[in-house]
Structure formats: C-alpha cells, structure tokens
Design a protein around this motif. Structure first.
Motif, PDB file in Angstrom:
ATOM      1  N   ASP A 173     -67.795  23.884 -30.262  1.00 42.85           N
ATOM      2  CA  ASP A 173     -68.909  22.956 -30.023  1.00 42.85           C
ATOM      3  C   ASP A 173     -68.896  22.366 -28.621  1.00 42.85           C
ATOM      4  N   SER A 174     -67.696  22.171 -28.046  1.00 37.77           N
ATOM      5  CA  SER A 174     -67.605  21.540 -26.732  1.00 37.77           C
ATOM      6  C   SER A 174     -66.350  22.010 -26.018  1.00 37.77           C
ATOM      7  N   ALA A 175     -66.230  21.634 -24.743  1.00 30.25           N
ATOM      8  CA  ALA A 175     -65.091  22.050 -23.927  1.00 30.25           C
ATOM      9  C   ALA A 175     -64.545  20.870 -23.147  1.00 30.25           C
ATOM     10  N   GLU A 176     -63.230  20.881 -22.929  1.00 37.14           N
ATOM     11  CA  GLU A 176     -62.559  19.863 -22.124  1.00 37.14           C
ATOM     12  C   GLU A 176     -61.664  20.570 -21.098  1.00 37.14           C
ATOM     13  N   THR A 177     -61.407  19.904 -19.977  1.00 38.55           N
ATOM     14  CA  THR A 177     -60.541  20.485 -18.948  1.00 38.55           C
ATOM     15  C   THR A 177     -59.162  19.822 -18.913  1.00 38.55           C
ATOM     16  N   ASP A 178     -58.908  18.907 -19.824  1.00 39.54           N
ATOM     17  CA  ASP A 178     -57.602  18.249 -19.926  1.00 39.54           C
ATOM     18  C   ASP A 178     -57.241  18.156 -21.400  1.00 39.54           C
ATOM     19  N   TRP A 179     -56.111  18.733 -21.770  1.00 37.31           N
ATOM     20  CA  TRP A 179     -55.737  18.747 -23.185  1.00 37.31           C
ATOM     21  C   TRP A 179     -55.562  17.336 -23.753  1.00 37.31           C
ATOM     22  N   ARG A 180     -55.265  16.379 -22.887  1.00 37.95           N
ATOM     23  CA  ARG A 180     -55.084  15.009 -23.349  1.00 37.95           C
ATOM     24  C   ARG A 180     -56.381  14.440 -23.936  1.00 37.95           C
ATOM     25  N   ARG A 181     -57.503  14.910 -23.452  1.00 38.25           N
ATOM     26  CA  ARG A 181     -58.785  14.442 -23.964  1.00 38.25           C
ATOM     27  C   ARG A 181     -58.948  14.818 -25.436  1.00 38.25           C
ATOM     28  N   LEU A 182     -58.456  15.984 -25.824  1.00 35.66           N
ATOM     29  CA  LEU A 182     -58.552  16.380 -27.231  1.00 35.66           C
ATOM     30  C   LEU A 182     -57.769  15.413 -28.111  1.00 35.66           C
ATOM     31  N   ILE A 183     -56.613  15.014 -27.639  1.00 34.43           N
ATOM     32  CA  ILE A 183     -55.765  14.119 -28.421  1.00 34.43           C
ATOM     33  C   ILE A 183     -56.377  12.724 -28.511  1.00 34.43           C
ATOM     34  N   GLU A 184     -57.091  12.332 -27.465  1.00 38.72           N
ATOM     35  CA  GLU A 184     -57.715  11.010 -27.438  1.00 38.72           C
ATOM     36  C   GLU A 184     -58.970  10.939 -28.309  1.00 38.72           C
ATOM     37  N   ARG A 185     -59.593  12.064 -28.565  1.00 39.50           N
ATOM     38  CA  ARG A 185     -60.870  12.066 -29.268  1.00 39.50           C
ATOM     39  C   ARG A 185     -60.699  11.741 -30.755  1.00 39.50           C
ATOM     40  N   ASP A 186     -61.583  10.861 -31.236  1.00 42.02           N
ATOM     41  CA  ASP A 186     -61.541  10.464 -32.645  1.00 42.02           C
ATOM     42  C   ASP A 186     -62.175  11.499 -33.565  1.00 42.02           C
ATOM     43  N   ASP A 187     -62.909  12.443 -32.989  1.00 35.61           N
ATOM     44  CA  ASP A 187     -63.591  13.437 -33.823  1.00 35.61           C
ATOM     45  C   ASP A 187     -62.782  14.719 -33.965  1.00 35.61           C
ATOM     46  N   ILE A 188     -61.480  14.644 -33.736  1.00 38.88           N
ATOM     47  CA  ILE A 188     -60.599  15.800 -33.893  1.00 38.88           C
ATOM     48  C   ILE A 188     -59.434  15.415 -34.799  1.00 38.88           C
ATOM     49  N   ASP A 189     -59.199  16.237 -35.827  1.00 35.32           N
ATOM     50  CA  ASP A 189     -58.132  15.992 -36.795  1.00 35.32           C
ATOM     51  C   ASP A 189     -56.873  16.791 -36.496  1.00 35.32           C
ATOM     52  N   LEU A 190     -57.047  17.995 -35.980  1.00 40.29           N
ATOM     53  CA  LEU A 190     -55.923  18.922 -35.805  1.00 40.29           C
ATOM     54  C   LEU A 190     -55.924  19.497 -34.391  1.00 40.29           C
ATOM     55  N   ILE A 191     -54.736  19.602 -33.800  1.00 41.82           N
ATOM     56  CA  ILE A 191     -54.573  20.221 -32.495  1.00 41.82           C
ATOM     57  C   ILE A 191     -53.922  21.586 -32.680  1.00 41.82           C
ATOM     58  N   ASP A 192     -54.602  22.615 -32.211  1.00 40.24           N
ATOM     59  CA  ASP A 192     -54.130  23.998 -32.299  1.00 40.24           C
ATOM     60  C   ASP A 192     -53.618  24.390 -30.909  1.00 40.24           C
ATOM     61  N   ILE A 193     -52.312  24.639 -30.780  1.00 41.04           N
ATOM     62  CA  ILE A 193     -51.679  24.862 -29.480  1.00 41.04           C
ATOM     63  C   ILE A 193     -51.495  26.350 -29.223  1.00 41.04           C
ATOM     64  N   CYS A 194     -52.251  26.878 -28.250  1.00 43.57           N
ATOM     65  CA  CYS A 194     -52.224  28.309 -27.918  1.00 43.57           C
ATOM     66  C   CYS A 194     -51.965  28.498 -26.426  1.00 43.57           C
ATOM     67  N   VAL A 195     -50.948  27.831 -25.909  1.00 49.12           N
ATOM     68  CA  VAL A 195     -50.621  27.877 -24.485  1.00 49.12           C
ATOM     69  C   VAL A 195     -49.188  28.389 -24.316  1.00 49.12           C
ATOM     70  N   PRO A 196     -48.761  28.678 -23.075  1.00 46.97           N
ATOM     71  CA  PRO A 196     -47.377  29.111 -22.849  1.00 46.97           C
ATOM     72  C   PRO A 196     -46.354  28.130 -23.416  1.00 46.97           C
ATOM     73  N   GLY A 197     -45.183  28.666 -23.762  1.00 49.43           N
ATOM     74  CA  GLY A 197     -44.167  27.890 -24.470  1.00 49.43           C
ATOM     75  C   GLY A 197     -43.655  26.669 -23.756  1.00 49.43           C
ATOM     76  N   ASP A 198     -43.721  26.638 -22.425  1.00 50.21           N
ATOM     77  CA  ASP A 198     -43.192  25.485 -21.708  1.00 50.21           C
ATOM     78  C   ASP A 198     -44.045  24.240 -21.895  1.00 50.21           C
ATOM     79  N   LEU A 199     -45.238  24.385 -22.487  1.00 48.75           N
ATOM     80  CA  LEU A 199     -46.125  23.247 -22.723  1.00 48.75           C
ATOM     81  C   LEU A 199     -46.132  22.784 -24.179  1.00 48.75           C
ATOM     82  N   HIS A 200     -45.517  23.552 -25.060  1.00 46.06           N
ATOM     83  CA  HIS A 200     -45.598  23.261 -26.482  1.00 46.06           C
ATOM     84  C   HIS A 200     -45.086  21.873 -26.846  1.00 46.06           C
TER      85      HIS A 200
END
Length: 234
Positions: A61-88
């Motif tokens: 539905d939408s896009a963000e350029t900073d992963w922190r924004r996803l965590i801050e958003r109240d309209d998101i319940d689950l974070i799906d992490i699909c990035v390199p292992g050093d960021l997990h």
C-alpha cells in the motif's frame, strides 16, 4: 490487531527474499484459511524510486525509505525482516520493544551474542507478541511426513541424519560479488544461509538437538568480479 481482524504487515527489504515474501503474503489467504487476513501495509528500502517501484509491483500500500518509520507507525502490527544478516538484530530488537510481532529471515543473526540479545528482547516483549524465524522448510509436505514417521516410531530410533542442500547459483566463478559473500554482512555466509535450514530441519524432524559440532570448510571460488576487477575472498 486491528478491529477488522487483519494483520497489518510492514516489510523491510524488497529484493530477492522480499519479493518471495510479498508473493507469500499475497497468496497465502487464497490457499489457506487463516485466522487473520494479511494486509500489505508498507515496505521499506533506502532508494526512494526503487522502493516505490517495488511497492507498486509487489502489491504494498505504501513505501518508506527508513525502516524505523515502519516501527513507529501505528497501522503496522508485524515487521517482516528481509535484509542482510548484519541488520537483523537491530531491527528485530527495536520492533519487539515497540510492541510489534517479528518475522525474521534466517540466519537469525551474525553472531551468538546478537542472537541472544534478540532472544532476550523476544522474551521481554509484550504479552502475546510473536517472534519467529523463517524456517520455511518445516512447511514442506515431505518434511512434515518425515516428522510424523519419526514421531510414530515407524523409523525406530534415529541414530543418523544425512542432509544436503543443493543450490548452484554461485558455482559460476564469474558471478559477481554480492552481500551474501561479504562476511561483514552475511556472517557465516552459505553455512548460515542455507546450512541453517539443514540444522533446523534435522533437529525438528528427529526431535533432538545438536550438542556438538565438527566441520571442515573450504571456499572453492576465492575471487569474484566487482566492477570489472576481481576481488579476493580469502
């Protein structure tokens, strides 16, 4: 969860694995009766144009350029992490502390210390919060059948498990260097990337835990091209 009984998902990363996860979020409710309806709320990536294009192509539905924004958003319940292992670790811990559910790709972390910090964050998370790693092979029919055979006693006492993971996309010595071949990003490389599936599947099917390890490792392709030059991987 939202009042509409949906699971509002925010995904970080949209390349190879992100595309696979997007396909799964889109199609799972069309094949299975799920307790919640996944809603592909937002995807995050660093490049504004590319992440916007990925959102449109993959169905977000939408896009963000900073992963922190996803965590801050109240309209998101689950974070799906699909990035390199050093960021997990950083992303998963921040998401759990913010009260989000977490689905993290494997390998879970690049070190035992990181994995232990992630585990501690999951144990300290809000009641009902779910944290899991993407060991998808547990869901394959063949492995599910093997587990039932072991549990039923049909195979007797399990004394030995032999497993192979056959993948050839990096056997070409002229294939370019990627983050998966960069130890600072991928940690244990293919051993953790696909070996993690073997270890998890073996333990899950046998109902036993690995208590000791002995191994021999070899890097067969010692150089990879980067920008026309070959870089050593030693």
């Amino acid at each position: 969860m939202s009042e509409t009984e949906s699971l509002r998902v925010g995904m970080i990363g949209y390349a190879f694995m992100g595309a696979a996860h997007s396909h799964a979020w889109r199609t799972a409710p069309r094949f299975f009766d799920l307790p919640l309806a996944p809603r592909m709320t937002a995807v995050a990536g660093r490049d504004p144009e590319r992440v916007a294009a990925a959102a449109a192509k993959l169905g977000w539905d939408s896009a963000e350029t900073d992963w922190r924004r996803l965590i801050e958003r109240d309209d998101i319940d689950l974070i799906d992490i699909c990035v390199p292992g050093d960021l997990h670790a950083e992303i998963a811990i921040a998401a759990l502390e913010a009260g989000k559910h977490v689905l993290c790709e494997k390998p879970l972390a690049n070190s035992v210390a990181e994995a232990e910090r992630m585990t501690a964050a999951a144990e300290a998370a809000a009641p009902g919060a779910v944290a899991m790693c993407g060991f998808s092979y547990r869901r394959t029919p063949a492995l599910s059948l093997a587990k039932r055979l072991v549990e039923s006693g049909a195979l007797g006492r399990i004394r030995h498990v032999r497993a192979q993971y056959l993948q050839d996309w990096l056997t070409d010595e002229n294939a370019p260097l990627t983050w998966r071949l960069d130890k600072s990003k991928s940690g244990s490389g293919s051993l953790g990337d696909i070996g993690a599936h073997i270890i998890d599947a073996a333990q899950w099917i046998a109902g036993q835990h690995v208590t000791g390890v002995s191994a021999m490792l070899e890097t067969f392709v010692a150089e990879r091209p980067v920008g026309g030059d070959f870089v050593g991987l030693g």
